[in-house]
Design an enzyme around this catalytic site. Structure first.
Site, PDB file in Angstrom:
ATOM      1  N   CYS A  13      -2.680  -7.594  -6.809  1.00 36.26           N
ATOM      2  CA  CYS A  13      -2.572  -7.991  -5.400  1.00 36.26           C
ATOM      3  C   CYS A  13      -3.889  -8.509  -4.851  1.00 36.26           C
ATOM      4  CB  CYS A  13      -2.096  -6.786  -4.574  1.00 36.26           C
ATOM      5  SG  CYS A  13      -2.050  -7.126  -2.794  1.00 36.26           S
TER       6      CYS A  13
ATOM      7  N   CYS B 281       4.001 -13.412  -1.366  1.00 35.99           N
ATOM      8  CA  CYS B 281       3.668 -11.997  -1.571  1.00 35.99           C
ATOM      9  C   CYS B 281       2.380 -11.841  -2.363  1.00 35.99           C
ATOM     10  CB  CYS B 281       4.747 -11.289  -2.378  1.00 35.99           C
ATOM     11  SG  CYS B 281       6.352 -11.383  -1.652  1.00 35.99           S
TER      12      CYS B 281
HETATM   13  N1  SAH Z   1       1.189  -2.395   0.873  1.00 33.41           N
HETATM   14  C1  SAH Z   1       2.599  -2.407   0.928  1.00 33.41           C
HETATM   15  C2  SAH Z   1       3.103  -3.598   1.702  1.00 33.41           C
HETATM   16  C3  SAH Z   1       2.817  -4.947   1.065  1.00 33.41           C
HETATM   17  S1  SAH Z   1       4.344  -5.609   0.618  1.00 33.41           S
HETATM   18  C4  SAH Z   1       3.170  -2.377  -0.471  1.00 33.41           C
HETATM   19  O1  SAH Z   1       2.414  -2.530  -1.411  1.00 33.41           O
HETATM   20  O2  SAH Z   1       4.365  -2.137  -0.595  1.00 33.41           O
HETATM   21  C5  SAH Z   1       3.956  -6.877  -0.433  1.00 33.41           C
HETATM   22  C6  SAH Z   1       4.746  -6.792  -1.730  1.00 33.41           C
HETATM   23  O3  SAH Z   1       4.256  -7.818  -2.581  1.00 33.41           O
HETATM   24  C7  SAH Z   1       4.510  -5.466  -2.461  1.00 33.41           C
HETATM   25  O4  SAH Z   1       5.659  -5.092  -3.171  1.00 33.41           O
HETATM   26  C8  SAH Z   1       3.415  -5.864  -3.405  1.00 33.41           C
HETATM   27  O5  SAH Z   1       3.326  -4.970  -4.490  1.00 33.41           O
HETATM   28  C9  SAH Z   1       3.837  -7.249  -3.817  1.00 33.41           C
HETATM   29  N2  SAH Z   1       2.763  -8.053  -4.381  1.00 33.41           N
HETATM   30  C10 SAH Z   1       1.435  -7.846  -4.291  1.00 33.41           C
HETATM   31  N3  SAH Z   1       0.769  -8.807  -4.959  1.00 33.41           N
HETATM   32  C11 SAH Z   1       1.703  -9.651  -5.470  1.00 33.41           C
HETATM   33  C12 SAH Z   1       1.631 -10.859  -6.235  1.00 33.41           C
HETATM   34  N4  SAH Z   1       0.465 -11.383  -6.573  1.00 33.41           N
HETATM   35  N5  SAH Z   1       2.783 -11.468  -6.572  1.00 33.41           N
HETATM   36  C13 SAH Z   1       3.969 -10.968  -6.178  1.00 33.41           C
HETATM   37  N6  SAH Z   1       4.106  -9.836  -5.437  1.00 33.41           N
HETATM   38  C14 SAH Z   1       2.983  -9.172  -5.097  1.00 33.41           C
HETATM   39 FE1  SF4 Z   2      -1.242  -2.491  -3.171  1.00 34.36          FE
HETATM   40 FE2  SF4 Z   2       0.284  -3.198  -1.088  1.00 34.36          FE
HETATM   41 FE3  SF4 Z   2      -2.333  -2.702  -0.743  1.00 34.36          FE
HETATM   42 FE4  SF4 Z   2      -1.586  -4.899  -2.041  1.00 34.36          FE
HETATM   43  S1  SF4 Z   2      -1.204  -4.454   0.107  1.00 34.36           S
HETATM   44  S2  SF4 Z   2      -3.224  -3.454  -2.669  1.00 34.36           S
HETATM   45  S3  SF4 Z   2       0.256  -4.192  -3.099  1.00 34.36           S
HETATM   46  S4  SF4 Z   2      -0.762  -1.221  -1.387  1.00 34.36           S
END
Ligand code: SAH
Ligand code: SF4
Length: 326
Positions: free
Chosen positions: A89, A311
């Site tokens: 992420c 995302c």
């Molecule tokens: N922090 C919370 C909310 C963010 S939601 C969480 O992690 O659930 C954003 C979603 O996109 C989460 O499911 C995250 O894991 C996903 N995500 C993060 N980086 C991504 C990427 N590079 N490609 C696709 N999905 C990703």
């Molecule tokens: Fe992990 Fe969600 Fe934070 Fe990205 S935004 S670092 S997916 S917890």
């Protein structure tokens, strides 16, 4: 005041003509009503919009609007950056982190309503029908502010978006999941991403604190689940890392008995990322196994990739500004 601000979106005290002039003047002397300042507004080829918001302390966060033919979803942020460091992420690599205030969270919705003209007639309101807390930050690490903001967003006399149209996504902060279910009753999405603790420890490091067994138990106990409201399990598709057929089968075993749907997220690349997105074939095979076990399994088609709005791509440009600009 409440009606003017939240139901009608009016921020100019002078326009609130059913309040006495005297009251309006006293309010204007002591308070200001402001939406977050938009530092940058981008529109992707597919109609997705992204706003970079600049807050009073020059911290910034992003909000994304995803239009669809019959509805519109707003993806809002709960923090500037994120303290967690999920390996795939982009937001997790951001240095600056702070919680957003309740006003800064609800302000994202009001700002989008203004920009989209999404108030009033049913036809206009259709432009913003759903909210997902899937932007920057971990919403359950900023629970008090998220709760206050959602209270205003869900209130029928306020913004008036039903809890059944709001989805909160969490990486799995187990103790807060129960509170969220009881106090807010919104839909839940879980960033699962792996089916063994060994791999999840690496991909979603909060797993070391709240391992899979505890996370899945919290899902089984989630109040909305008892009313057959489904939990969404998000699963990012990382080529040759977590995308095999054995993993798909294990996933269905893990969530057995939970009313659920599975949302596969094709990995969205960002500069410096160590992963690649799974192949189309791997995603199809994975989805087929999950569906055969009786779950709806969708592939989240990336939206707004050309403006880094998809995302996991959110990371505010504020970080890239020179220090003197802050
Ligand atoms: N922090 C919370 C909310 C963010 S939601 C969480 O992690 O659930 C954003 C979603 O996109 C989460 O499911 C995250 O894991 C996903 N995500 C993060 N980086 C991504 C990427 N590079 N490609 C696709 N999905 C990703
Ligand atoms: Fe992990 Fe969600 Fe934070 Fe990205 S935004 S670092 S997916 S917890």
């Amino acid at each position: 005041l409440y009606n003017w601000i939240y139901a009608r979106g009016v921020t100019d005290l002078e326009a609130m003509t059913n309040l006495s002039k005297d009251l309006r003047q006293r309010l204007a002397a002591d308070f200001r009503i402001e939406l977050p300042r938009v530092a940058l507004h981008q529109r992707a080829q597919d109609g997705t919009r992204k706003w970079l918001l600049d807050f009073d302390d020059r911290n910034a966060a992003e909000t994304v609007h995803i239009p669809e033919p019959d509805r519109g979803t707003l993806c809002i942020s709960s923090q500037v950056g994120c303290t967690l460091t999920c390996a795939f992420c982009h937001t997790g690599t951001q240095r600056l982190v702070r919680n957003l205030a309740a006003g800064e969270i609800v302000g994202q919705v009001m700002l989008a309503q203004d920009a989209l003209g999404a108030r009033g007639a049913a036809e206009d309101r259709r432009k913003l029908t759903n909210i997902v807390l899937m932007g920057m930050g971990e919403p359950l690490y900023n629970y008090p502010n998220v709760k206050a903001a959602l209270g205003l967003i869900m209130d029928g006399n306020g913004i008036g978006i039903s809890r059944h149209r709001i989805t909160l996504s969490t990486s799995g902060i187990v103790p807060e999941i129960g509170r969220c279910g009881e106090e807010l009753g919104v839909l839940l999405a879980i960033s699962l991403h792996a089916v063994t603790d060994e791999l999840r420890d690496r991909l979603v490091p909060i797993n070391r604190k709240y391992p899979l067994s505890e996370l899945l138990q919290a899902c089984r106990d989630y109040p909305a689940v008892k009313n057959a409201r489904r939990i969404t399990f998000e699963y990012v598709m990382l080529r040759d890392v977590n995308d095999g057929e054995a993993e798909a089968r294990e996933l269905t075993r893990l969530i057995a008995g939970i009313p659920a749907k599975v949302n596969l997220l094709p990995f969205n690349p960002w500069p410096g990322a160590e992963f690649e997105c799974s192949t189309e074939l791997a995603m199809q095979r994975f989805a087929a196994i999950v569906e055969k076990a009786g779950y709806v399994c969708t592939v989240r088609r990336p939206r707004g990739r050309d403006i880094l709005a998809a995302c996991g791509q959110l990371k505010t440009a504020s970080e890239r500004k020179p220090a003197s600009a802050k």
